[in-house]
Scaffold this active site. Structure first.
Site, short mmCIF file in Angstrom:
data_model
loop_
_atom_site.label_atom_id
_atom_site.label_comp_id
_atom_site.label_asym_id
_atom_site.label_seq_id
_atom_site.Cartn_x
_atom_site.Cartn_y
_atom_site.Cartn_z
N ASN A 18 -4.68 -30.22 18.21
CA ASN A 18 -6.16 -28.81 17.07
C ASN A 18 -6.87 -28.28 18.32
OD1 ASN A 18 -7.01 -28.83 15.08
ND2 ASN A 18 -8.58 -30.03 14.90
N ASP A 35 -5.21 -18.00 12.53
CA ASP A 35 -4.36 -17.90 10.76
C ASP A 35 -6.20 -17.28 10.44
OD1 ASP A 35 -3.98 -18.11 7.96
OD2 ASP A 35 -2.25 -19.80 8.97
N GLU A 90 0.99 -7.78 16.52
CA GLU A 90 -0.08 -7.46 16.10
C GLU A 90 0.59 -5.48 15.72
OE1 GLU A 90 -3.57 -4.46 19.10
OE2 GLU A 90 -2.19 -6.46 20.05
#
Length: 241
Positions: free
Chosen positions: A122, A145, A220
């Site tokens: 994390n 995200d 992208e």
């Protein structure tokens, strides 16, 4: 003696993705992980980092060099390319997507990259405790995200409070580079960091120029194909008082 924690204090900014690994991905973890993937003590969850764990850069890389950290490295296209092009810098990829970690290791091995390490963890825990204070010369956050549904935006990585976490890990004068294809997230990033006393803009105008070190990825291109504008931001860590 305090009771052990059984959950994280804040919502995580990712969804844990799992599933059957391909033969190549299994091989990456079996054969390449001992070199590339850092083995870290865990806290309350598999992707957590024990708060007393610290990166020993010399042990991990066999030297002391400038350190670039990419948060949410995905399949590793940007960081493998950067590490291949800059042998004098050490790179650390932070990711929880196991298939992405496998792809990163496979591509790094194929390219002969030796100055890259990965951590399955994390990101805020890596920035807030695992990295020694002021260890990073750059931190990259490319296309995190967006959690575009309004009820989910609290899970975004770059939100109020994030600036202190990122600033702790960055050396004085070091750069925080960000990019996203979601306009409202770009605006949120800019608002959060403009208000942070630990940072100052390292760009002029509304948005930063595209970072040359960020290779064009399929992700992208997909955003561009859908008509979403890519927005870059760059901030400099101001000197500590």
């Amino acid at each position: 003696m305090p009771e052990p924690r059984t959950f994280r204090d804040e919502p995580v900014s990712f969804v844990r993705r799992s599933g059957r690994m391909s033969d190549a991905q299994e091989r990456a973890f079996a054969e390449l992980a001992p070199f590339y993937l850092l083995d870290v003590p865990r806290d309350v969850a598999f992707t957590s980092v024990h708060p007393e764990a610290r990166l020993d850069q010399f042990s991990a890389y066999g030297r002391t060099a400038p350190l670039v950290v990419e948060i949410g490295s995905g399949q590793g296209h940007a960081i493998v390319s950067a590490a291949s092009a800059d042998a004098e810098t050490d790179f650390l990829a932070v990711e929880v997507f196991r298939a992405g970690l496998a792809r990163t290791m496979l591509d790094a091995d194929r390219a002969g990259v030796r100055n890259l390490r990965l951590i399955e963890a994390n990101a805020p825990e890596v920035l807030s405790t695992f990295l020694p204070e002021a260890a990073a010369s750059q931190v990259w956050i490319f296309f995190p995200d967006p959690w575009h549904k309004k009820r989910h935006t609290k899970r975004r990585l770059v939100r109020p409070g994030f600036s202190q976490t990122a600033a702790r890990a960055l050396a004085d004068g070091a750069l925080l580079r960000l990019a996203t294809d979601w306009e409202d997230y770009a605006l949120q990033m800019r608002e959060v960091l403009d208000e942070a006393p630990e940072f100052e803009r390292a760009f002029e105008g509304e948005w930063a120029e595209r970072f040359d070190g960020r290779v064009m990825t399929a992700f992208e291109r997909k955003g561009i194909a859908k008509g979403r504008e890519i927005r870059d931001l760059t901030y400099r860590r101001v000197p500590r008082v």
